[in-house]
Scaffold this motif. Structure first.
Motif, PDB file in Angstrom:
ATOM      1  N   VAL A  85     -14.516  16.999  -9.657  1.00  0.00           N
ATOM      2  CA  VAL A  85     -13.872  17.028 -10.555  1.00  0.00           C
ATOM      3  C   VAL A  85     -13.953  18.858  -8.852  1.00  0.00           C
ATOM      4  N   LEU A  86     -12.662  19.114  -8.805  1.00  0.00           N
ATOM      5  CA  LEU A  86     -12.721  20.239  -7.599  1.00  0.00           C
ATOM      6  C   LEU A  86     -11.651  20.515  -7.609  1.00  0.00           C
ATOM      7  N   VAL A  87     -11.288  21.839  -6.730  1.00  0.00           N
ATOM      8  CA  VAL A  87     -10.229  22.693  -6.710  1.00  0.00           C
ATOM      9  C   VAL A  87      -8.773  21.912  -6.273  1.00  0.00           C
ATOM     10  N   ASP A  88      -8.245  21.893  -6.751  1.00  0.00           N
ATOM     11  CA  ASP A  88      -6.870  21.808  -6.154  1.00  0.00           C
ATOM     12  C   ASP A  88      -6.440  22.806  -5.524  1.00  0.00           C
ATOM     13  N   ALA A  89      -6.183  22.696  -4.409  1.00  0.00           N
ATOM     14  CA  ALA A  89      -5.603  24.280  -3.802  1.00  0.00           C
ATOM     15  C   ALA A  89      -4.159  23.917  -3.338  1.00  0.00           C
ATOM     16  N   ILE A  90      -2.920  24.452  -4.272  1.00  0.00           N
ATOM     17  CA  ILE A  90      -1.898  23.532  -4.105  1.00  0.00           C
ATOM     18  C   ILE A  90      -0.368  24.864  -3.276  1.00  0.00           C
ATOM     19  N   ASP A 133     -21.394  28.317  -7.859  1.00  0.00           N
ATOM     20  CA  ASP A 133     -21.404  28.398  -6.771  1.00  0.00           C
ATOM     21  C   ASP A 133     -19.842  29.650  -7.717  1.00  0.00           C
ATOM     22  N   PRO A 134     -18.996  30.658  -6.648  1.00  0.00           N
ATOM     23  CA  PRO A 134     -18.290  30.617  -8.076  1.00  0.00           C
ATOM     24  C   PRO A 134     -16.777  29.553  -8.439  1.00  0.00           C
ATOM     25  N   TRP A 135     -16.471  29.465  -7.519  1.00  0.00           N
ATOM     26  CA  TRP A 135     -15.410  27.913  -7.735  1.00  0.00           C
ATOM     27  C   TRP A 135     -16.271  27.121  -8.815  1.00  0.00           C
ATOM     28  N   GLY A 136     -17.589  26.726  -8.523  1.00  0.00           N
ATOM     29  CA  GLY A 136     -18.278  26.093 -10.106  1.00  0.00           C
ATOM     30  C   GLY A 136     -18.026  26.353 -11.115  1.00  0.00           C
ATOM     31  N   GLY A 174     -26.624  24.852  -3.915  1.00  0.00           N
ATOM     32  CA  GLY A 174     -27.003  24.400  -2.633  1.00  0.00           C
ATOM     33  C   GLY A 174     -25.334  23.718  -2.333  1.00  0.00           C
ATOM     34  N   VAL A 175     -24.882  23.318  -3.403  1.00  0.00           N
ATOM     35  CA  VAL A 175     -24.022  22.659  -2.764  1.00  0.00           C
ATOM     36  C   VAL A 175     -22.584  23.471  -3.357  1.00  0.00           C
ATOM     37  N   ALA A 176     -21.716  22.829  -1.874  1.00  0.00           N
ATOM     38  CA  ALA A 176     -20.351  24.053  -2.253  1.00  0.00           C
ATOM     39  C   ALA A 176     -19.255  23.224  -2.990  1.00  0.00           C
ATOM     40  N   THR A 177     -18.713  23.743  -4.110  1.00  0.00           N
ATOM     41  CA  THR A 177     -17.711  22.561  -4.910  1.00  0.00           C
ATOM     42  C   THR A 177     -16.599  22.454  -3.999  1.00  0.00           C
ATOM     43  N   PRO A 178     -16.193  21.053  -3.926  1.00  0.00           N
ATOM     44  CA  PRO A 178     -15.181  20.822  -3.119  1.00  0.00           C
ATOM     45  C   PRO A 178     -13.328  21.159  -2.956  1.00  0.00           C
ATOM     46  N   VAL A 179     -12.389  21.586  -2.443  1.00  0.00           N
ATOM     47  CA  VAL A 179     -11.191  22.260  -2.465  1.00  0.00           C
ATOM     48  C   VAL A 179     -10.909  21.542  -1.790  1.00  0.00           C
ATOM     49  N   ALA A 180      -9.565  20.661  -2.322  1.00  0.00           N
ATOM     50  CA  ALA A 180      -8.698  19.759  -1.488  1.00  0.00           C
ATOM     51  C   ALA A 180      -8.012  20.515  -2.080  1.00  0.00           C
ATOM     52  N   PHE A 181      -7.112  21.529  -0.356  1.00  0.00           N
ATOM     53  CA  PHE A 181      -5.801  21.417   0.109  1.00  0.00           C
ATOM     54  C   PHE A 181      -4.697  20.745   0.051  1.00  0.00           C
ATOM     55  N   ALA A 229       7.507  14.131  -3.295  1.00  0.00           N
ATOM     56  CA  ALA A 229       7.260  15.150  -4.521  1.00  0.00           C
ATOM     57  C   ALA A 229       5.492  14.137  -4.414  1.00  0.00           C
ATOM     58  N   GLU A 230       5.851  13.302  -2.807  1.00  0.00           N
ATOM     59  CA  GLU A 230       4.323  12.814  -3.184  1.00  0.00           C
ATOM     60  C   GLU A 230       3.051  13.680  -1.880  1.00  0.00           C
ATOM     61  N   PRO A 231       2.562  14.053  -2.754  1.00  0.00           N
ATOM     62  CA  PRO A 231       1.073  14.564  -2.190  1.00  0.00           C
ATOM     63  C   PRO A 231       0.670  13.636  -1.018  1.00  0.00           C
ATOM     64  N   SER A 232      -0.094  15.462  -0.450  1.00  0.00           N
ATOM     65  CA  SER A 232      -0.662  15.012   1.215  1.00  0.00           C
ATOM     66  C   SER A 232      -2.217  15.671   1.217  1.00  0.00           C
ATOM     67  N   TYR A 233      -3.409  15.577   0.915  1.00  0.00           N
ATOM     68  CA  TYR A 233      -4.287  16.291   1.606  1.00  0.00           C
ATOM     69  C   TYR A 233      -5.041  16.670   2.443  1.00  0.00           C
ATOM     70  N   ALA A 234      -5.890  18.457   2.760  1.00  0.00           N
ATOM     71  CA  ALA A 234      -6.627  17.983   3.028  1.00  0.00           C
ATOM     72  C   ALA A 234      -8.118  18.561   3.093  1.00  0.00           C
ATOM     73  N   PHE A 235      -9.339  18.262   2.841  1.00  0.00           N
ATOM     74  CA  PHE A 235     -10.413  18.055   1.974  1.00  0.00           C
ATOM     75  C   PHE A 235     -11.032  19.059   2.810  1.00  0.00           C
ATOM     76  N   HIS A 236     -12.095  20.298   1.841  1.00  0.00           N
ATOM     77  CA  HIS A 236     -12.807  21.435   2.151  1.00  0.00           C
ATOM     78  C   HIS A 236     -14.218  21.006   1.776  1.00  0.00           C
ATOM     79  N   GLY A 237     -14.735  20.526   2.292  1.00  0.00           N
ATOM     80  CA  GLY A 237     -16.021  20.241   1.960  1.00  0.00           C
ATOM     81  C   GLY A 237     -16.973  18.903   2.137  1.00  0.00           C
TER      82      GLY A 237
END
Length: 307
Positions: A17-22, A67-70, A92-99, A106-114
């Protein structure tokens, strides 16, 4: 009429479970991005939401940061009606974010933070058996199994479910870029096939698992490896169901697609909801597949996977 939720069997959905920043318009290159909008994301979180929206019950077992995103993700999931008994918030865990960016098709590409898709996932080892015991079916994949201790959580869940005679639905969700050795990813994915009530895979995953280019031949190979039913997603061409003595192809539904991120997750979620409500049978899958394909097409018309 949908039965009260407490009478509907509950599916344990195990994973990310993560944040998708689109970026909410197509771009040719990441450098063209001018902003991102946060959405609920992660394949297993998406599946959980779709299950709940289609009259099923889903409990999401995963980890977010304290954390706030969690907290933001937990609130979004709770509003959707997903059970959060085993969604752990870990200090101590940073909630992951996928840019996420999408191209003109319409095909996605991802850059992961975390730290990967499932940081802190090993914390579930302490609760995974009670989580399985508290549910009626299990849904899992490979994206939470990159790290060795994470893999043991998934293996324990699967073994416990099969031992208890619970239906297991396996979605390989092969993301080879997450693995140091792609061969390890494929080997782990093959472990998930024997004993599965359903394996859902796209064409590329099917080819990696079986070496077959033809979807029907690949699906039959998975039946031979121990799956009871196989659904192959065919993108805009729809989906294919293969089981013992059964072959059904459902054509795609036209859509004005902007983001295909959640299409496969939507198919899985609709099928899980219908199986729980109408019975774990091949006939249920065959009856539900047109609805699942149509819902997947609609999902591509919004920027978020489950917007």
């Amino acid at each position: 009429m949908i039965a009260p939720s407490h009478r509907i069997p509950r599916t344990l959905v195990l994973g990310e479970v993560l944040v998708d920043a689109i970026c909410e318009h197509p771009v040719a290159r990441f450098e063209e991005v001018d902003g991102f909008v946060p959405h609920l994301g992660g394949a297993k979180a998406n599946v959980s939401v779709v299950v709940a929206r289609h009259g099923g019950r889903a409990a999401l077992a995963g980890v977010v940061g304290a954390d706030p995103w969690g907290r933001w993700l937990r609130r979004r999931l709770a509003v959707e009606g997903v059970d959060l008994d085993w969604l752990l918030s870990v200090d101590g865990v940073a909630t992951p974010v996928a840019f996420v960016t999408t191209d003109a098709d319409a095909e996605p590409s991802y850059a992961f933070h975390g730290a990967g898709l499932t940081p802190g996932f090993g914390a579930l080892a302490a609760v995974i058996e009670p989580a399985v015991d508290g549910c009626d079916a299990l849904f899992l994949g490979t994206s939470m199994q990159v790290e060795r201790d994470h893999r043991e959580v998934a293996r324990t869940a699967r073994a416990r479910a099969l031992e208890r005679g619970m239906p297991v639905v396996f979605d390989p969700n092969l993301r080879l870029d997450l693995w140091a050795d792609p061969a390890d990813a494929i080997a782990v994915a093959r472990e998930g096939v024997p004993g599965a009530f359903l394996v859902k895979a796209n064409r590329g995953e099917l080819r990696m698992l079986t070496g077959e280019d033809d979807p029907i031949a690949g699906a039959r190979a998975l039946l031979g490896a121990g799956a009871a039913n196989v659904v192959v997603t065919l993108g805009p061409d729809g989906a294919l169901l293969v089981a013992d003595g059964v072959e059904r192809t459902v054509p795609g539904v036209a859509a004005r697609a902007v983001n295909a991120t959640g299409a496969g997750d939507t198919i899985a979620g609709v099928l899980l909801a219908r199986l729980a409500r109408d019975g774990w049978a091949t006939a249920t899958l065959a009856g539900a597949l047109p609805e699942a394909v149509a819902a997947a097409a609609r999902s591509t018309e919004s920027w978020g996977a489950v917007s």
